[in-house]
Design a protein around this motif. Structure first.
Motif, PDB file in Angstrom:
ATOM      1  N   ASN A 384     -41.983 -39.496   1.719  1.00 57.00           N
ATOM      2  CA  ASN A 384     -41.379 -39.658   2.910  1.00 57.00           C
ATOM      3  C   ASN A 384     -40.697 -38.470   3.591  1.00 57.00           C
ATOM      4  O   ASN A 384     -40.696 -38.339   4.786  1.00 57.00           O
ATOM      5  N   ARG A 388     -40.113 -36.760   7.544  1.00 54.98           N
ATOM      6  CA  ARG A 388     -38.931 -36.190   8.284  1.00 54.98           C
ATOM      7  C   ARG A 388     -39.006 -34.863   8.505  1.00 54.98           C
ATOM      8  O   ARG A 388     -38.369 -34.446   9.795  1.00 54.98           O
ATOM      9  N   VAL A 391     -41.011 -34.872  11.935  1.00 56.86           N
ATOM     10  CA  VAL A 391     -40.342 -35.359  12.932  1.00 56.86           C
ATOM     11  C   VAL A 391     -39.165 -33.945  13.255  1.00 56.86           C
ATOM     12  O   VAL A 391     -39.230 -33.841  14.585  1.00 56.86           O
ATOM     13  N   SER A 392     -38.869 -33.414  12.504  1.00 53.99           N
ATOM     14  CA  SER A 392     -37.606 -32.372  12.925  1.00 53.99           C
ATOM     15  C   SER A 392     -38.447 -31.228  13.561  1.00 53.99           C
ATOM     16  O   SER A 392     -37.971 -30.713  14.545  1.00 53.99           O
ATOM     17  N   LEU A 395     -39.426 -32.445  17.135  1.00 55.92           N
ATOM     18  CA  LEU A 395     -38.329 -32.563  18.088  1.00 55.92           C
ATOM     19  C   LEU A 395     -37.776 -31.026  18.468  1.00 55.92           C
ATOM     20  O   LEU A 395     -37.656 -30.860  19.548  1.00 55.92           O
ATOM     21  N   LEU A 466     -36.386 -25.930   5.276  1.00 53.79           N
ATOM     22  CA  LEU A 466     -36.294 -27.470   4.871  1.00 53.79           C
ATOM     23  C   LEU A 466     -37.269 -27.808   3.933  1.00 53.79           C
ATOM     24  O   LEU A 466     -37.221 -28.876   3.301  1.00 53.79           O
ATOM     25  N   SER A 469     -35.832 -29.033   0.488  1.00 55.08           N
ATOM     26  CA  SER A 469     -34.602 -30.148   0.510  1.00 55.08           C
ATOM     27  C   SER A 469     -34.715 -31.548  -0.294  1.00 55.08           C
ATOM     28  O   SER A 469     -33.871 -32.074  -0.291  1.00 55.08           O
ATOM     29  N   HIS A 471     -34.963 -34.131  -2.872  1.00 53.58           N
ATOM     30  CA  HIS A 471     -34.340 -34.575  -4.238  1.00 53.58           C
ATOM     31  C   HIS A 471     -34.726 -35.906  -4.664  1.00 53.58           C
ATOM     32  O   HIS A 471     -33.796 -36.816  -4.747  1.00 53.58           O
TER      33      HIS A 471
ATOM     34  N   LEU B 361     -34.684 -40.732  15.213  1.00 57.09           N
ATOM     35  CA  LEU B 361     -35.580 -39.239  15.284  1.00 57.09           C
ATOM     36  C   LEU B 361     -34.705 -38.096  14.906  1.00 57.09           C
ATOM     37  O   LEU B 361     -34.932 -37.564  14.075  1.00 57.09           O
ATOM     38  N   PHE B 362     -33.604 -38.131  15.883  1.00 62.15           N
ATOM     39  CA  PHE B 362     -32.658 -37.194  15.517  1.00 62.15           C
ATOM     40  C   PHE B 362     -31.797 -37.239  14.301  1.00 62.15           C
ATOM     41  O   PHE B 362     -31.477 -36.096  13.514  1.00 62.15           O
ATOM     42  N   ALA B 364     -32.778 -38.484  11.696  1.00 61.10           N
ATOM     43  CA  ALA B 364     -33.891 -38.020  10.507  1.00 61.10           C
ATOM     44  C   ALA B 364     -33.899 -36.438  10.327  1.00 61.10           C
ATOM     45  O   ALA B 364     -33.747 -36.002   9.288  1.00 61.10           O
ATOM     46  N   ALA B 365     -33.923 -35.877  11.465  1.00 61.16           N
ATOM     47  CA  ALA B 365     -33.938 -34.515  11.655  1.00 61.16           C
ATOM     48  C   ALA B 365     -32.781 -33.754  10.907  1.00 61.16           C
ATOM     49  O   ALA B 365     -32.670 -32.821  10.328  1.00 61.16           O
ATOM     50  N   ALA B 367     -30.468 -35.312   8.695  1.00 59.96           N
ATOM     51  CA  ALA B 367     -30.742 -35.436   7.388  1.00 59.96           C
ATOM     52  C   ALA B 367     -31.485 -34.504   6.688  1.00 59.96           C
ATOM     53  O   ALA B 367     -31.197 -33.903   5.769  1.00 59.96           O
ATOM     54  N   GLU B 368     -32.614 -34.111   7.154  1.00 59.22           N
ATOM     55  CA  GLU B 368     -33.568 -33.244   6.758  1.00 59.22           C
ATOM     56  C   GLU B 368     -32.818 -31.854   6.500  1.00 59.22           C
ATOM     57  O   GLU B 368     -32.929 -30.983   5.648  1.00 59.22           O
ATOM     58  N   ALA B 369     -32.217 -31.556   7.663  1.00 61.48           N
ATOM     59  CA  ALA B 369     -31.532 -29.972   7.788  1.00 61.48           C
ATOM     60  C   ALA B 369     -30.555 -30.102   6.844  1.00 61.48           C
ATOM     61  O   ALA B 369     -30.236 -28.945   6.155  1.00 61.48           O
ATOM     62  N   GLY B 371     -30.367 -31.777   4.032  1.00 65.67           N
ATOM     63  CA  GLY B 371     -31.098 -31.836   2.806  1.00 65.67           C
ATOM     64  C   GLY B 371     -30.676 -32.926   1.927  1.00 65.67           C
ATOM     65  O   GLY B 371     -30.868 -33.296   0.845  1.00 65.67           O
ATOM     66  N   VAL B 372     -30.100 -33.866   2.691  1.00 65.56           N
ATOM     67  CA  VAL B 372     -29.785 -35.431   2.220  1.00 65.56           C
ATOM     68  C   VAL B 372     -31.077 -36.140   2.047  1.00 65.56           C
ATOM     69  O   VAL B 372     -31.914 -36.113   2.903  1.00 65.56           O
ATOM     70  N   ASN B 373     -31.000 -37.277   1.140  1.00 63.28           N
ATOM     71  CA  ASN B 373     -32.248 -38.210   1.004  1.00 63.28           C
ATOM     72  C   ASN B 373     -32.393 -38.891   1.935  1.00 63.28           C
ATOM     73  O   ASN B 373     -33.512 -39.534   2.490  1.00 63.28           O
ATOM     74  N   ASN B 384     -35.962 -45.855   5.144  1.00 61.80           N
ATOM     75  CA  ASN B 384     -36.900 -45.057   5.750  1.00 61.80           C
ATOM     76  C   ASN B 384     -37.842 -45.619   6.628  1.00 61.80           C
ATOM     77  O   ASN B 384     -38.489 -44.888   7.541  1.00 61.80           O
TER      78      ASN B 384
END
Ligand SMILES: [K+]
Ligand SMILES: [K+]
Lengths: 485, 485
Positions: A384, A388, A391-392, A395, A466, A469, A471, B361-362, B364-365, B367-369, B371-373, B384
């Motif tokens: 998943n 993300r 999407v990043s 965007l 990214l 990232s 875990h 969408l943002f 998620a971006a 969260a990705e940046a 590095g959190v799940n 998700n």
């Protein structure tokens, strides 16, 4: 920022030793910086190369008439060269001297290998973080852990593959492919009446420009004389196509030809999406432009599908154009903008959000529609966090294009349709143009330079920053990581 | 398709019984169809309403001059009314008779409640699947299971809430809010010199048009006389704003005022994103148009921020415009297109991909940046599959807009900038126009009708069809579902 420990130990005053200590301290500082902020380190290297090329382009020796090229033109050309974009504010064929041309040629190579692999790999080397390197390794099938769940751990990744080896392989592939393409093009140029030495130089320039997905042309007549030449167009389109697939895909295909090793999902997804986009693009362009006497409609019916196919292939981010886009149907322009925005493959010489990014977005939508829990492709589950990342990246791309277009319209008075087209072309380092860039005011040149820089650097560093990232604590189906961004 | 069991039992020939059996069989068939394909059932109801309104609009009694309105104009107006879009190919103020005006008025109400809640709720009732109903219940804080992990199970959902109650509440809220707005507007119309009865009718028409986010105007002078009237603009903008939040948010806010019950993440996310988009939009429009003498630049400086704010609010999907968009800076147009594409809140009278979709969408971006799940908002984890739904809705929207724009350009010869603007306006049921729609050729009317229909139906049925597709097996953090699409 801390004083290195060595300097706190009293030492005999010794000029040689002092120098060595300074060098060592500086080296340690650079190492330190690169360790802590690898993405920033890569960006600094990349930007330094652009500034170096800007300086070189400004030198009188670089221009054909021996004058100093204005800063904004030199900067724009340098960004366009190193980002392998191919947009130009000067006439690339006549403005530069022989030396200037050589620097363009060299810049494209640096842009193609240097930026894509070197900067990211350097960051990875100094930090042992899993950036592009991990992705290259993972996707190129030399990774024995490929089918295991979860990310490749740091210690394993460091053991995997030889960085120098990868870099050398990239460079060697580049030289081999470009030479092959050049050898196919040179006879055609000789037949067209070019003298031997010119044909050799131009042949290599064409081949490099195509494989690196730059789109600069060596002569002022450009691609016009070859607009209906199946041989030349096929050579160029094939080179663009190979370059846009990305090195991991090229490696995997080479290995497959030799050993019939299993092909990874990333390779399959890149190939299938690229082919699908090529076919859809060609059909769209053929039908939208077929009745346009200012473009394809003027050609004999037999050449029309070829031109449509060539133009579709160029949106990956080749940037050559055999038709005048200023006369194209606006519907075609929108279709091409969408294709350009997607761009080519990951870790390739092409730009855009990348074909796998688009594929993941659609695969996620299909999974949602079917009500299944996992994003699946070619019998594998895709984690998943890849969605993300997709999407990043999307965007990020949309934001750059929006801000760039709005700036072009408001500050450089560019009309709506041209602004959007040039902004997307610059972001995706495609280089197709409605002809605007040639008469762009100075502020427009700066806006597009920043757009090219953001489009190239942003996506690469974002992907590198990214990529590791994740875990995950889950062990479900056998899992396979694919590359996006 | 099977013959109902009842008919296989021999029965005395009895006309009354036969009729009853036929009615019963037909009823069972409808029930059967609705059970198996609830989304299709909702689409058929929705489309039937549009065709009913098309027929009514075509009747001579509906037009001011007593003639038959051509099919494509009647269809376009019907789609525009029921989809609460507000685009028009006829002069809405002068073309229709009193009866026609009443049908427009009624159509907007039907579009606002009927389509949004009725169709989806009917599908949910007959199938007991968790469509919009579950989302309304879940988000309106009457759901005791709100903070539990995983989806609400089928049996629980059926027990939750009273469908009739929800429908009644929606209708009552609608009437109350519209009446309040009308009561605020009517005095203003009286001051402007309208006779009492006209002022009452027009007041309710304005209020309905604003709260349902339609954007039709009752008089041929339109909003022009009130272009710098703070009272009128504030009333209209507030009504549009409330309508665009969505009924779940309105319910939750009402309950919060009464009982200070905890506000759900969906409400917080909708409110914060709406406010953020409003402020960013107003700032962008103010700065991009401030120096444009054909639009805001012509106004006294004190009115400029108000106009910018009003126009920003209208992109949610209100569709009133106090400036001539044909003269706006192309940069403003692009900014407004982006805002329109996003639209309003889920389960609201507004269209677009919805503010929460953009927010997800943002998030998620981000969260990705980081590095959190997990995707997190306001101290909660968002599952998700919501991201996948957001991606699906966004892709669906982008595809509709792309195909619609390309069709408008190629088949109706609409210029690039206008085609994109009208297509987005139609998709997002916003109704802002560059003035194109008025002179649109017949094929253009059909293209935009389909776009409006797809934009409205597609998003609703997609959300309904996909909302219950999650099958999570995990119990991690306390989880909260938010609404997208
Ligand atoms: K290019
Ligand atoms: K509207």
């Amino acid at each position: 920022m801390r004083t290195p420990r060595a300097s706190s130990i009293p030492a005999p005053v010794d000029t040689d030793g002092l120098l060595r200590r300074i060098v060592s301290a500086v080296g340690r500082k650079i190492d330190d910086f690169a360790h802590h902020t690898p993405s920033r380190f890569a960006v600094i290297i990349f930007t330094s190369i652009i500034l170096l090329w800007t300086t070189i382009y400004m030198l009188p020796i670089s221009s054909a008439d021996g004058t100093v090229t204005p800063f904004h033109e030199a900067l724009f050309t340098a960004v366009s060269t190193i980002c392998v974009t191919g947009l130009s504010v000067v006439d690339m064929a006549t403005h530069w001297s022989g030396f200037g041309h050589f620097m363009v040629f060299l810049g494209m190579q640096v842009g193609a290998i240097g930026v894509l692999t070197l900067a990211s790999i350097m960051g990875a080397i100094v930090t042992r973080r899993l950036g592009l390197r991990q992705k290259l390794v993972a996707a190129s099938d030399s990774n024995a852990l490929r089918t295991h769940a979860g990310p490749v751990s740091e210690s394993q990744a460091v053991k995997l593959g030889d960085i120098g080896g990868i870099l050398a392989t990239v460079a060697i592939s580049l030289v081999i492919i470009e030479t092959c393409v050049a050898l196919l093009i040179i006879p055609r140029l000789l037949i067209a009446g070019e003298p031997l030495w010119d044909a050799i130089l131009d042949g290599f320039f064409w081949a490099t420009s195509a494989f690196t997905n730059t789109g600069f042309m060596p002569t002022s007549t450009g691609i016009e004389p070859f607009a209906t030449d199946a041989w030349m167009l096929t050579c160029l389109a094939t080179a663009v196509f190979l370059g846009s697939l990305g090195f991991p895909v090229i490696f995997a295909l080479t290995r497959w030809v030799k050993t019939r090793q299993r092909i990874s999902v990333h390779v399959k997804l890149t190939l299938s999406t690229t082919v699908l986009l090529f076919v859809l693009g060609a059909i769209a362009i053929y039908f939208l432009e077929g009745d346009n006497p200012a473009t394809i409609g003027a050609q004999e019916p037999v050449f029309r599908p070829m031109t449509a196919g060539f133009m579709s292939a160029m949106t990956r981010s080749g940037g050559f154009s055999t038709i005048d886009l200023a006369n194209a149907d606006p519907a075609t322009m929108l279709a091409m903008q969408m294709l350009m925005f997607v761009g080519g493959g990951s870790a390739s010489t092409a730009g855009g959000i990348k074909v796998t990014t688009l594929a993941i977005l659609f695969l996620a939508a299909f999974a949602e529609a079917k009500g299944v829990n996992d994003i699946q492709a070619f019998g594998r589950r895709i984690p998943n966090d890849v969605l993300r990342l997709a999407v990043s990246v999307t965007l990020w791309g949309a934001t750059i294009v929006a801000v760039s277009s709005i700036s072009l319209m408001h500050f450089a008075s560019v009309p709506f349709d041209e602004a959007l087209f040039e902004a997307i072309s610059a972001f995706a380092t495609c280089g197709l143009s409605t002809g605007l860039t040639g008469d762009l005011p100075e502020q427009g040149a700066y806006i597009l330079s920043i757009t090219m820089w953001l489009g190239r650097v942003g996506t690469v560093t974002m992907a590198a920053a990214l990529a590791s990232s994740e875990h995950k604590q889950l062990f479900r189906l056998p899992e396979e990581r694919i590359i996006v961004g």
